[in-house]
Structure formats: structure tokens, C-alpha cells
Design an enzyme around this catalytic site. Structure first.
Site, PDB file in Angstrom:
ATOM      1  N   CYS A  94      13.591   2.579 -19.365  1.00 50.12           N
ATOM      2  CA  CYS A  94      14.078   1.791 -20.217  1.00 50.12           C
ATOM      3  C   CYS A  94      13.733   0.603 -20.732  1.00 50.12           C
ATOM      4  CB  CYS A  94      15.403   2.070 -20.281  1.00 50.12           C
ATOM      5  SG  CYS A  94      16.154   3.409 -19.085  1.00 50.12           S
ATOM      6  N   HIS A 365      17.952   5.920 -28.806  1.00 51.96           N
ATOM      7  CA  HIS A 365      17.238   4.676 -27.249  1.00 51.96           C
ATOM      8  C   HIS A 365      16.017   5.131 -27.001  1.00 51.96           C
ATOM      9  CE1 HIS A 365      17.051   3.193 -23.656  1.00 51.96           C
ATOM     10  NE2 HIS A 365      17.277   3.594 -23.228  1.00 51.96           N
ATOM     11  N   CYS A 395      19.701  -2.196 -19.624  1.00 49.27           N
ATOM     12  CA  CYS A 395      20.104  -1.786 -18.790  1.00 49.27           C
ATOM     13  C   CYS A 395      18.926  -1.140 -18.252  1.00 49.27           C
ATOM     14  CB  CYS A 395      21.342  -1.119 -18.288  1.00 49.27           C
ATOM     15  SG  CYS A 395      21.383   0.537 -19.257  1.00 49.27           S
TER      16      CYS A 395
END
Length: 408
Positions: A94, A365, A395
């Protein structure tokens, strides 16, 4: 090599609108999305000779499909840049887009590059299914396909079970640790959608969003593809009542994490143009902001959502700054519980500074692009304000955190 680290400037930052899973961007290959933002950056800097770009860094969390493993090099070629411009793809899940920005900035700071492009791309809609190779030829039994869209697959049996839980269950663990209620998560999610909708209405994203198919940065086939002009997942008319009606996804009994207070699956790309002072002089460009510091940390994998806590603190310490010095913060919202957990761990941070234009719960996202999106957003916010210090942090699945401090 430079005698001392050079200042690294963010000259521009662009992104596509973020498409929903199976939505308007799902028909576009990830390498074309990446090429689009790379080309758009170059087009928006008419004084820049593309041959002066020393390297292109792109983050991508998948790489198993149409990205062709090195989507950065594919983007360079598809964007029509000189073949002498190289490209490297980095993967920190991510955090891949932010990792690309950090690596490119480090190259510029050390004098290995004067001009670099950094960003990321993800098409979660087009992530392929993978079939493991059989242990021997001609297997007699059925074979299992694994989705590469999100989360664990082909897990090493030596990994402890508590490390390999679903991401949403990790968010539930954070809610347990900090006593974060379902109502708090839904309220946070609603605020994210309201801020994002207001930002689009007020034209906040006009400076950074370049719809696919728009302008000279368009890919050759863009005229055949209908694409969104704004982020697709914003629920402008949602309510606390609507969010409260959704069922928990990861725990049947006592669960608090729902589809409404989790980030969606998305498609999109983002990129930043970085230069040192020599690059600025040669191109005639004016910077948006300067990259001051960065940090990366690790944490227990099941508590991945708290990765930003220490990363942000370390990046601020390196920059000689504190939470009280910040003017804006972009904290990627993987889950409302995760974002609220980070805020609970930062009592010195004014929560009113965080995600002023909405976060990933509303905007989306697209994994490999998100870190570049939020870093670029901070740069644009600082430029609009005329001065200040900003923090971008997120994160990372499997327990990591990244942070970048920018200033103007």
C-alpha cells in the site's frame, strides 16, 4: 555525488480521478493509466526537455498482470518519452507510491538525478488470477486460482496465523485496542465523504486531477473510453442512518468494520515531478513545495493500521518539527478504525488538520498510487496556502508505515 544533500522540490503533482472497482477506469490497462500521468506531468512543464528526466520511479502493489512487472518502464515508453529515460518499479504494497517518491527524492538529494518523476498506479479491477505451478507435470486433480486483487495469497505455512488475518480483522483489533465504537467509525466515514464532496464542489482538486483522455497527456486510445471527471466512490448523499444499516463484514458477533467505514477497491494513478535547483533553473519551473524528510517503520502485521504512528513521529523528528508545527496532514484512510487508532496515538495532533478534503474512505485507495496521491495533495495544499509544513503518511499491509514531511 553531491557534497551535501541537495534540496528536493516538488514541481507538480497530478493524478487521475479514482475509479471504483469494475467502474469507469476498469477498461483501461494499468500501464496506460501510468503513462497518462507521466505524460501529463511533462506536458504541464513546457520548459522541461523530457530527455533531462534522469529516472522514473513508480509504485505498484501487484505487478502480476498487465503491469508487465516493470510498469514504470512501460509507462515511459507508452507516454512517448525518449527511450533514454529509464524506469524502475518499486513495491512496498500500500505504500508503493510513497516509496517511489522517497526513492526518487533520495536520488535527487544525493546528486544521482536532477529531474525525476515518481508516483504509482494500481488497477484493482484488472488484477489477474494466478495459478501456482504444480509440483509435478500433468497434475490429475483440480487446481486453484488465487485472486491478486487484495490481501494474502499463497501464504507460507511458516507464517504465524495471527499475522495473516484479513486486513479488516486487523482494523477490528485496532478498534478493540482503543475502544473505537461502530458509531465513531461511521461518523468518521461520513465526514470523509462530506469533505470530499465539498472539495470537488469548491474546485479544490482542479489543480491536480487530470482525467484520462484529457489534453495532450491522453493515451492514443482514450477517445474510445468513457472515463470519470471526478472520483467515483464519493457518496455525496450518504448518512449516518445509511452507514449504520450496513452489516459488519469481518466479525459476525460484535463486529464494527463495514463496507461503509472501509476504503473501497479502486483503480487510478498519480505522479509527482521532482527537481533540484539545477533542474528548476534549466526548466524554468516553480516548485509547489520541498521534501524535508521521510521515515519507514515496521509493526506487528496484524496491527498494520498503526504503522503511521511511529513513521510520522520519526519523519517529523528528522525534519526538526513537531505536530504543533503542522499546517496540514494527509493520513491515508484504509479503515476508519485504523485512522482513528492513529489519531488516538497522536494526542499532540489537531485532528482538524487531517484530510481536509476527505480521505481514502471517500476518494478511494488504489494501492500502488495512494502514497503518491497523498504526497501530491500535501504539496498542492502547501502551495495554495503559500507557506507551511505538511505531513503525508499511510499504513501498509503486513505491518509497515511510511511518512514524508514537506514544507513551503
Amino acid at each position: 555525488m553531491a557534497d551535501r544533500p541537495r534540496d528536493v522540490y516538488v514541481v507538480d503533482a497530478v493524478r487521475t480521478p479514482i475509479g471504483k472497482y469494475g467502474g469507469a477506469l476498469s477498461g483501461i490497462r494499468p500501464d496506460d493509466l501510468a503513462a497518462h500521468v507521466v505524460k501529463a506531468l511533462v506536458d504541464r512543464a513546457p520548459g522541461l526537455d523530457p530527455a533531462r528526466i534522469d529516472d522514473v520511479y513508480l509504485g505498484n502493489a501487484n505487478g502480476a498482470g498487465e503491469e508487465n512487472r516493470d510498469v514504470a518502464r512501460m509507462a515511459v515508453l507508452l507516454a512517448g518519452l525518449p527511450v533514454t529515460v529509464p524506469g524502475v518499479t518499486v513495491n512496498r504494497l500500500c505504500g508503493s507510491g510513497m516509496e517511489a517518491v522517497i526513492q526518487a527524492a533520495r536520488s535527487v538529494a544525493l546528486g544521482d538525478a536532477s529531474v525525476a518523476i515518481a508516483g504509482g498506479v494500481e488497477s484493482m479491477s484488472r488484477a489477474p488470477w494466478v495459478l501456482p505451478k504444480p509440483e509435478r507435470a500433468f497434475p490429475a486433480g483440480p487446481q486453484t486460482l488465487h485472486s491478486t486483487t487484495l490481501g494474502w495469497r499463497l501464504v507460507n505455512p511458516r507464517m504465524p496465523d495471527e499475522w495473516t488475518i484479513a486486513l479488516g480483522e486487523g482494523a477490528e483489533l485496532i478498534a478493540d485496542r482503543y475502544g473505537i465504537t461502530r458509531a465513531q467509525q461511521d461518523a468518521y466515514a461520513l465526514a470523509s465523504h462530506e469533505k470530499a464532496a465539498r472539495a470537488w464542489k469548491d474546485g479544490v482538486f482542479d489543480a491536480e486531477v487530470v482525467p484520462y483522455g484529457e489534453g495532450r497527456g491522453a493515451a492514443p486510445d482514450s477517445s474510445r473510453q468513457a472515463t470519470p471527471a471526478r472520483d467515483e466512490c464519493i457518496r455525496e448523499h450518504t448518512s449516518l442512518e445509511a452507514l449504520a444499516a450496513l452489516r459488519p463484514v469481518f466479525r459476525e458477533d460484535g463486529g464494527t468494520v463495514t463496507a461503509g467505514n472501509s476504503s473501497p477497491l479502486n483503480d487510478g494513478a498519480a505522479a509527482l515531478l521532482l527537481m533540484d535547483e539545477r533542474g528548476l533553473r534549466a526548466s524554468g519551473c516553480e516548485p509547489l513545495a520541498r521534501i524535508r524528510s521521510s521515515a519507514v517503520t515496521g509493526i506487528e502485521p496484524q496491527y498494520f493500521g498503526l504503522g503511521p504512528v511511529t513513521a510520522a513521529e520519526r519523519a517529523l523528528e528528522k525534519a526538526g518539527r513537531s505536530f504543533g508545527d503542522l499546517h496540514t496532514v494527509e493520513l491515508n484512510e484504509a479503515f476508519a478504525a485504523q485512522a482513528l487508532g492513529c489519531l488516538a496515538a497522536w494526542p499532540g495532533l489537531d485532528p482538524g488538520l487531517v484530510n481536509p478534503h476527505g480521505g481514502a474512505l471517500a476518494l478511494g485507495h488504489p494501492l500502488g498510487a495512494s502514497g503518491a496521491r497523498i504526497a501530491g495533495s500535501v504539496a498542492h495544499q502547501l502551495a495554495a496556502a503559500g507557506a507551511g509544513t505538511g505531513l503525508a503518511t499511510l499504513c501498509i499491509g503486513v505491518g509497515q508505515g511510511l511518512a514524508v514531511v514537506l514544507e513551503r
